[in-house]
Design a protein around this motif. Structure first.
Motif, PDB file in Angstrom:
ATOM      1  N   ILE A 710     -17.668 -19.487   3.373  1.00 29.25           N
ATOM      2  CA  ILE A 710     -16.549 -18.986   3.353  1.00 29.25           C
ATOM      3  C   ILE A 710     -16.080 -20.487   5.001  1.00 29.25           C
ATOM      4  CG2 ILE A 710     -14.396 -17.575   4.378  1.00 29.25           C
ATOM      5  CD1 ILE A 710     -15.119 -16.600   1.688  1.00 29.25           C
ATOM      6  N   GLY A 758     -16.829 -15.719   7.647  1.00 31.66           N
ATOM      7  CA  GLY A 758     -16.087 -15.112   6.710  1.00 31.66           C
ATOM      8  C   GLY A 758     -16.715 -14.342   7.584  1.00 31.66           C
ATOM      9  N   LYS A 766     -14.553 -11.882   0.624  1.00 34.84           N
ATOM     10  CA  LYS A 766     -15.365 -12.870   0.245  1.00 34.84           C
ATOM     11  C   LYS A 766     -15.295 -13.388  -0.821  1.00 34.84           C
ATOM     12  CE  LYS A 766     -18.791 -12.306   4.790  1.00 34.84           C
ATOM     13  NZ  LYS A 766     -19.671 -12.440   4.654  1.00 34.84           N
ATOM     14  N   SER A 770     -13.352 -16.544  -2.697  1.00 31.99           N
ATOM     15  CA  SER A 770     -14.909 -17.973  -3.501  1.00 31.99           C
ATOM     16  C   SER A 770     -14.243 -17.875  -4.676  1.00 31.99           C
ATOM     17  CB  SER A 770     -16.015 -16.894  -3.396  1.00 31.99           C
ATOM     18  OG  SER A 770     -17.009 -17.677  -3.852  1.00 31.99           O
TER      19      SER A 770
END
Length: 1503
Positions: A710, A758, A766, A770
């Motif tokens: 992230i 992140g 997360k 993604s």
């Protein structure tokens, strides 16, 4: 020649007798020719360049400004005066005899010149900045040359009536107009429409010496702290992109050449090594090996690193050549300026000599004295202008070199092969940028000293020889002897390198709190710190000795030379001319002598950096030749006998894979841990080295890695990832990826800023972000590396249905899904089973079951297949949560953290780091001095005062000594007088050095004391702050306090304090000596010091702000780089390298901008300060000339030679003041963190009974908790009992408060009401450590430290090796650890990177087994492991923790189906609490969740 000129102007051209009289003057002819033609010649040679914009420019002229009109009017008037003079000549010519030619030529030349000036003014309107530097220089030159005719006309007019009135008047009119034009051209002329642009774009289109430019910025910086917006933009040619483009072009050719050289070297080496083989009876096998090695020269890379053999050879020697080729213009220009400066340095001592001669000589004419004074002033002025121009060029070179190298490193990082990537950690790579590129920048600043220092040394020796003859050699011998002493001290100091503290700063993490490990870490840090301080104080002692040597140097040198000079020959008498000229020359010598060793040692360091950069930049790029992109009908991805390894000569990880994946199909890749699933994915992305075969891929890729990557940007930017925003598609993606509920939780929706790595999202969030990024990118082929492992069962099911599955968003795309979870397998088109890197079988679900192969056994192991498919739904791997916020405490925290700012701006989780603005508070200096100790401070100051008293004494004594030459004019010099002079001079010099030694040694002790006190306060406070502090503060910031700020307090501040004190004292003593010589000087001091003070205040505030902006804008470069390196595979898979390169360039330009402005403002200041210095020189000389009769030569020499030194010292004073102000901020920043609020005390009066908790009963009594006082309750009054040795499962959807429950048990969160009682003890009444040491947790994220494996299991060495092995055996790690070469001493890399996620989890299990507390809390401990490992962990926990109370927070229901009771939380309340069987019958919340996960009754869970 002179005859022709005499005919030309009709009078005498040159006659020396004109000068040898009191009212000396230059002949008229000389004035009319040389003094007129010099400025005009200068102008005509350079003017054509100024008209170029007119011919070249396509741009429209800018509008007319008032300044422009004034300039044009003045120039027109000048032209008219010239025309009038020409007309006058013609009129007079008709009346009488023909006039000399000069009367016609000069006015005609002037008419042409003024026309050209009008043209240039007009041509400059094509430029942004319309001032012309050449014109400015021309006006200056013309006015200077005009002074001589000006004074001679005036003097003649005063003596007799004026003979030629019209010409007299015209000359003065023209001179006045030129003066006005000179003043007007000092203002910068900017057209209104270009004002905005010019304000931003730094630098002229050829303007002046940067004298007027920075005004605006310096004033602005004084009025208010500068922001990045106030700083000028860079010119196009200074932008990173432009500089790097040139460098890259040169670099490519250079590297190619260097690689050819490398091949040659290798061939040679091969021949050398190859020959003995014939003679030596090497066994056949061995020589085969040698051949293999030879054949693949580039494969030796990794092998060598293991053994201590040499690192792999790399292309050498190209970097410096490339840089020189890129920046040759800058280098040449700076050489020119430096040469002029170096020449002028030696003019001042000669002028001083003439001045002393003038004062000692009764006969000399007054005008000579004034001339010398003016010349001294002018040399000083030109010298300082050249020096500043040179410095500015060097600094510019420095930042351009840094920028281009940084860009090169960044670009290399994007194309690096994975083998090369392994060779250096992210930290090392960032280091290349921060340390090595920076070192090049520092070297560039004084690289010219390499030729300039020897040149200055040689010139100085030549001049000294002229003064003192061979006895100079004595002085030089002393200097040369002192260099190795200094060198020895430097080398010694290098061995005491102060070690880093980075190990420890990484440990400030939650795990320390939960395991109550702080005291031991504090102890370890303090031990290391004590060693560090011991080194530091030894280092400071060495430093004070070298300072002592350095202070002794100048005086020892002069003592040696003078003593030898007087002892060699009776007739040698030291007179003022000799002594003070020699002293000035010795002063000149000091600088290059000191610089040369420094430059050389820094070159040695740069050499190391060069090698590192050459190795890095010359490495192999990613070789993607094995990835083909040929159109093949009916296949999206085709593996043809693909065999891949991580390194060229490594073991193949993927073996002979032949696969064909049809477009639009969904393929699952399954296999045990370590069977090569992720490697298969990497091979597709081209991240691995091909050994044979190839992979053909048609279309674009999108990639979802196993551990989500992230960026530090808003949530929306993370999903868009540089694509255009298509609102409808964006909303569709967010809905499909189940992100809508999260957006409601986040304070600013999709505009919420996400912290580094992140940090404010849970694992599941997360992973979903993604996934959303990949889905949004709309690629043809999706490569998904176990994206469902990190989310909850029901979320996994949702994602599969809406995104991945046959009915999902991606149904038309080719999807390759690596997975651990069995439940989705029936729905995929094709399953590939991997065993040890090879495909053991592939086909549809039903075929594979029918095959009865490895896959079928795998399924049988985990229950009957059909039910299994439904029941296990996402037993996958629930690596942290999905919608569940249960990233142990932290996320719910983060959420909490983010909620309050909704009213303000909830987008930022991480408060911006306070950039201190404005003046540093005086209290900071006091706080530092207090830490040093007031007595120490007082005595250090006294030592410095003593040193300078002795310094003034030495100089006054010398001046008296030189006056002996007058007293004993024609007599022999008495020996006892001579010995007395030499003796006292020596004694005073030595005492000066001893005072200094005393002061520096004291300050070293004091500084160490300050460092110890401050570090201790900081450390003990940081270990005691509550967890919430770490959530809102990025670790980088805390590490920074420990690393950079403590380093500043250790090393930089004491240095700054010392140099400030000594500069201050030096200036005071110099002014004192000048005032003793010429008392009137005191009147000059007052205005000068007022001016100086104001310049100082202005400058320091601007400079300090710019330095701060520099450091604030520099960190994004490194963090962006670190982020890029960690997300490389994602960036490459998406093909976004270009975008990241541009982002890097713009980040760098912002930093360049602030450094650039800093350089310019430094020059602004230096020019003004050196002007003050030049004025001091001028006035001390002038006053000496005025009071000629009353002064001895010695005292004049003393006053002027001290004045010549003062310029540098004034400059230093400002530098050190601003440095001190910049550095003292560190005290402020450290202090800020010693004031952070602490958590509850570790140990209180009330200690729990010994062996508590013996039963392990837990009671919650109406327990309420909230994250921060202003927030809602998270647990709304929980009441329940957990009996001894009971196993309780805790379940609930996201945000239900599961993780908060564990945080409450450990008192990471303090109660808002109610109590928790463990074995009759209210936990709120005992100390935190008493509580935490008696509970054990296996956290959600397995946290490991850098260190040995043993240290990770048992940081305090409380257990024996047997116990540790036993724990490893129970955690199923024993065989793995036994196979490691170092066993228990195996080094765990940063955050445990060199163990798989599953292994890290097992290490945490072993840790818990060692502690064996009565109460165990499992925070979804089995998230990241496959089913087999999971099975192992569950069995171990059941057998080993049989007599403990176990609380399991579960996201996968099957893990808790065999608990005694299950607690169901919803919105912070307990809704159901009973045995699983009862709850399933009740048809409440729990049974609904179980149905979701496909669990019908407790028996189906074989696990």
């Amino acid at each position: 020649m002179s005859a022709a000129l005499e005919e030309f102007c009709g009078s005498v051209f040159w006659n020396a007798s004109y000068l040898t009289r009191p009212d000396a003057d230059l002949p008229v002819c000389f004035q009319q020719t040389v003094l007129v033609w010099v400025p005009l010649g200068f102008f005509w040679i350079l003017a054509p360049w100024q008209i170029l914009p007119m011919c070249k420019s396509r741009a429209k002229k800018s509008s007319v400004t008032k300044l422009y009109i004034i300039k044009q009017v003045l120039a027109t008037l000048l032209m008219l005066t010239a025309a009038a003079e020409l007309a006058l000549a013609f009129v007079e010519d008709t009346e009488q005899d023909p006039l000399p030619a000069v009367q016609y030529t000069n006015p005609s030349l002037y008419i042409a010149t003024w026309l050209l000036v009008l043209l240039i003014h007009d041509a400059r309107r094509f430029c942004l900045r319309r001032d012309s530097g050449i014109l400015f220089c021309f006006w200056t030159l013309s006015l200077l040359c005009g002074i001589l005719p000006f004074q001679s006309l005036l003097r003649r007019a005063l003596q007799a009536p004026i003979s030629d009135v019209p010409r007299f008047v015209l000359f003065f009119i023209s001179y006045g107009l030129q003066l006005l034009l000179f003043l007007v051209s000092g203002f910068s002329d900017v057209a209104p429409e270009t004002k905005e642009i010019t304000k931003k774009v730094r630098g002229p289109c050829g303007s002046g010496l940067g004298i007027s430019l920075p005004h605006s910025m310096v004033f602005k910086g004084y009025r208010k702290p500068l922001e990045i917006e106030d700083i000028w933009e860079l010119k196009g040619k200074d932008k990173t992109q432009a500089i790097y483009a040139v460098l890259e072009k040169n670099m490519k050719t250079a590297v190619r050449k260097a690689q050819a050289e490398l091949e040659k070297r290798k061939r040679k080496k091969r021949r050398r090594e190859g020959d003995p083989d014939h003679g030596n009876n090497v066994s056949k096998a061995q020589s085969q090996d040698i051949l293999v090695l030879e054949k693949q020269p580039k494969r030796k890379k990794k092998g060598d690193k293991g053994d201590s053999g040499p690192r792999k050879d790399f292309p050498r020697g190209w970097l410096v050549k490339t840089l020189c080729k890129t920046f040759w213009q800058n280098l040449l220009l700076s050489v020119a300026f430096k040469l002029v400066h170096d020449g002028l340095v030696f003019v001042s001592p000669q002028l001083l000599k003439l001045l002393i001669a003038f004062v000692s000589d009764e006969e000399s004419f007054a005008w000579q004295g004034y001339l010398y004074a003016i010349l001294l002033f002018l040399t000083a002025l030109i010298q300082s202008l050249c020096l500043q121009q040179y410095f500015s060029l060097c600094f510019q070179l420095g930042i351009n070199v840094r920028a281009s190298l940084t860009a090169a490193i960044y670009k290399k990082a994007l194309t690096m092969s994975s083998a090369t990537r392994k060779e250096s950690t992210v930290g090392e790579t960032v280091n290349l940028m921060s340390a090595d590129a920076q070192r090049f920048m520092d070297t560039a600043n004084f690289v010219h000293q390499l030729w300039s220092s020897p040149l200055q040394i040689i010139l100085a020796i030549v001049f000294l020889w002229g003064e003192l003859g061979p006895s100079v050699l004595a002085g030089i011998a002393v200097m040369v002897l002192l260099i190795p002493i200094n060198g020895f001290l430097v080398a010694k100091a290098k061995t005491i390198q102060v070690s880093g503290q980075h190990l420890l700063t990484l440990l400030i993490s939650q795990i320390l709190k939960l395991f109550a490990w702080e005291p031991s870490f504090e102890k370890r840090v303090n031990e290391i710190r004590a060693r560090e301080l011991k080194d530091l104080v030894n280092f400071s002692y060495l430093q004070s000795i070298s300072i002592f040597v350095f202070t002794c140097a100048p005086f020892l040198v002069s003592l040696a030379s003078f003593a030898v000079y007087m002892l060699v020959d009776e007739n040698n008498i030291l007179d003022a001319q000799k002594a003070f000229t020699a002293i000035s020359l010795f002063n000149v010598l000091r600088f290059p002598m000191a610089m040369l060793p420094l430059v050389l040692s820094s070159l040695v360091q740069t050499n190391v950096s060069t090698a590192r950069l050459e190795r890095y930049l010359g490495r192999e790029d990613l070789d993607t030749s094995a990835i083909h992109h040929n159109p093949i009908a009916g296949s999206a991805v085709r593996f043809s006998e693909a065999t891949f390894a991580w390194e060229q000569d490594g073991n193949a990880v993927i073996r002979d894979v032949t696969l064909d994946i049809a477009p639009g199909s969904l393929v699952a890749v399954v296999g045990a841990v370590g069977s090569g699933k992720s490697s298969l994915v990497s091979a597709m992305l081209g991240e691995m080295e091909s050994i044979k075969g190839h992979i053909n891929i048609q279309g674009s890729l999108a990639y979802v890695p196993q551990q989500a990557w992230i960026q530090n940007a808003t949530l929306k930017d993370n999903i868009l990832f540089g694509s255009e925003l298509d609102e409808a598609r964006y909303q569709q993606v967010i809905r499909a990826c189940a992100l809508l509920p999260d957006l409601e939780l986040l304070p600013a929706g999709d505009q919420t800023e996400i912290g580094e790595k992140g940090i404010n999202l849970s694992g599941g969030q997360k992973q979903r972000v993604s996934l959303a990024r990949a889905v949004y990118s709309n690629a043809d082929i999706y490569v998904l590396d176990d994206p469902l492992s990190a989310v909850d069962a029901h979320v996994g099911k949702y994602l599969f249905e809406h995104v991945l599955g046959p009915k999902g968003l991606l149904q038309k795309k080719t999807r390759i899904l690596v997975t651990h979870s069995i439940s989705f397998l029936p729905q995929v088109d094709n399953i590939v089973v991997l065993v040890a890197g090879a495909v053991s079988e592939h086909g549809s679900y039903s075929t594979l079951l029918a095959n009865r192969g490895a896959f079928a056994q795998f399924l049988n192991l985990y229950g009957s297949q059909e039910e299994d498919a439904s029941e296990k739904n996402t037993t996958g791997t629930g690596n942290t949560t999905g919608l569940h916020l249960s990233k142990s405490s932290t996320n719910s925290w983060k959420k909490a953290q983010e909620e309050p700012p909704k009213k303000l701006k909830g987008q930022q989780l991480i408060e911006k780091e306070a950039v201190e603005t404005g003046k540093v508070k005086f209290s900071m200096y006091l706080r530092y001095l207090h830490a040093v100790g007031l007595w120490y401070s007082f005595w250090v100051a006294m030592g410095y005062v003593g040193q300078y008293v002795a310094f003034v004494g030495t100089n006054l004594w010398l001046s008296a000594w030189t006056d002996d030459a007058q007293h004993y004019l024609n007599q022999t010099y008495p020996t006892e007088q001579r010995d007395l002079r030499i003796g006292v001079f020596g004694a005073l010099g030595v005492s000066q050095a001893l005072f200094l030694l005393f002061a520096t040694i004291l300050s070293a002790r004091g500084a160490m004391r300050a460092s110890r006190v401050m570090h201790q306060q900081l450390l003990s406070n940081i270990l005691r702050v509550p967890m919430s502090f770490f959530d809102t503060t990025p670790t980088g910031r805390i590490v920074n306090r420990f690393a950079k700020d403590i380093f500043t307090i250790d090393e930089t501040i004491p240095m700054s304090f010392r140099s400030w004190l000594s500069c201050f004292m030096a200036i005071i003593s110099t002014l004192l000596m000048i005032s003793l010589a010429t008392p009137f000087f005191t009147l000059v001091i007052i205005p000068l010091s007022i001016f100086y003070y104001f310049v100082l205040r202005f400058y320091v505030s601007t400079s300090r702000q710019l330095r701060r902006l520099d450091s604030v804008t520099r960190s994004p470069i490194y963090s962006h780089f670190g982020e890029t390196v960690s997300g490389l595979s994602v960036i490459r898979a998406f093909g976004h390298q270009e975008r990241f390169l541009q982002q890097n360039e713009s980040t760098m330009d912002i930093n360049q901008k602030s450094v650039y402005s800093w350089i310019v403002s430094n020059r602004w200041l230096a020019i003004r300060l050196e002007f003050v210095g030049s004025l001091v020189v001028f006035f001390s000389a002038l006053l000496a000339v005025i009071s000629k009769g009353t002064l001895e030569g010695g005292i004049v020499g003393l006053s002027v030679s001290s004045a010549l030194n003062v310029t540098q010292t004034l400059n230093w004073l400002v530098r050190t003041s601003s440095e001190l102000e910049t550095n003292i901020v560190a005290v402020e920043r450290v202090h800020e963190y010693t004031k952070v609020k602490n958590e509850a005390p570790w140990v209180t009066e009330k200690r729990p009974p010994h062996g508590w908790p013996s039963k392990g009963e837990i009671q919650f009594v109406d327990y309420k908790v909230r994250y921060r006082p202003e927030l809602e309750l998270v647990l709304q009054g929980i009441t329940c009992n957990i009996r001894s040795t009971e196993k309780v499962g805790v379940v609930g959807r996201t945000g239900a408060g599961k993780s908060s429950l564990t945080n409450c048990l450990f008192r990471v969160l303090e109660a808002a009401g109610g109590t928790i009682i463990i074995d009759e003890v209210d936990i709120a009444t005992i100390g935190l450590h008493d509580l935490r040491q008696n509970l054990t947790i296996i956290p959600q994220d397995p946290v490991l430290f850098t260190g040995t494996l043993r240290m990770n299991l048992d940081p305090f060495d409380q257990y024996t090796d047997e116990e540790v092995w036993k724990a490893l055996e129970l955690a199923h790690l024993k065989s793995y650890v036994q196979d490691l070469p170092e066993g228990l001493l195996h080094l765990v890399s940063e955050a445990g990177e060199n163990l798989s996620v599953g292994q890290r989890q097992l290490v945490c299990l072993a840790r818990a087994l060692l502690r064996k507390a009565k109460i165990l809390i499992l925070d979804e401990a089995t998230a990241a492991v496959d089913l087999e490992t999971d099975h192992l962990i569950q069995t171990t926990i059941r057998s080993e923790f049989v007599d403990c109370t176990v609380l399991t927070i579960a996201h996968r229901l099957h893990t808790i189906m065999d608990s005694n009771r299950v607690m169901v939380l919803q919105a912070g309340r307990i809704v159901e609490y009973d045995s699983p069987e009862e709850l399933l019958k009740k048809h409440g919340v729990f049974s609904a969740m179980a149905k979701d996960a496909g669990i019908v009754n407790t028996e189906t869970t074989v696990l």
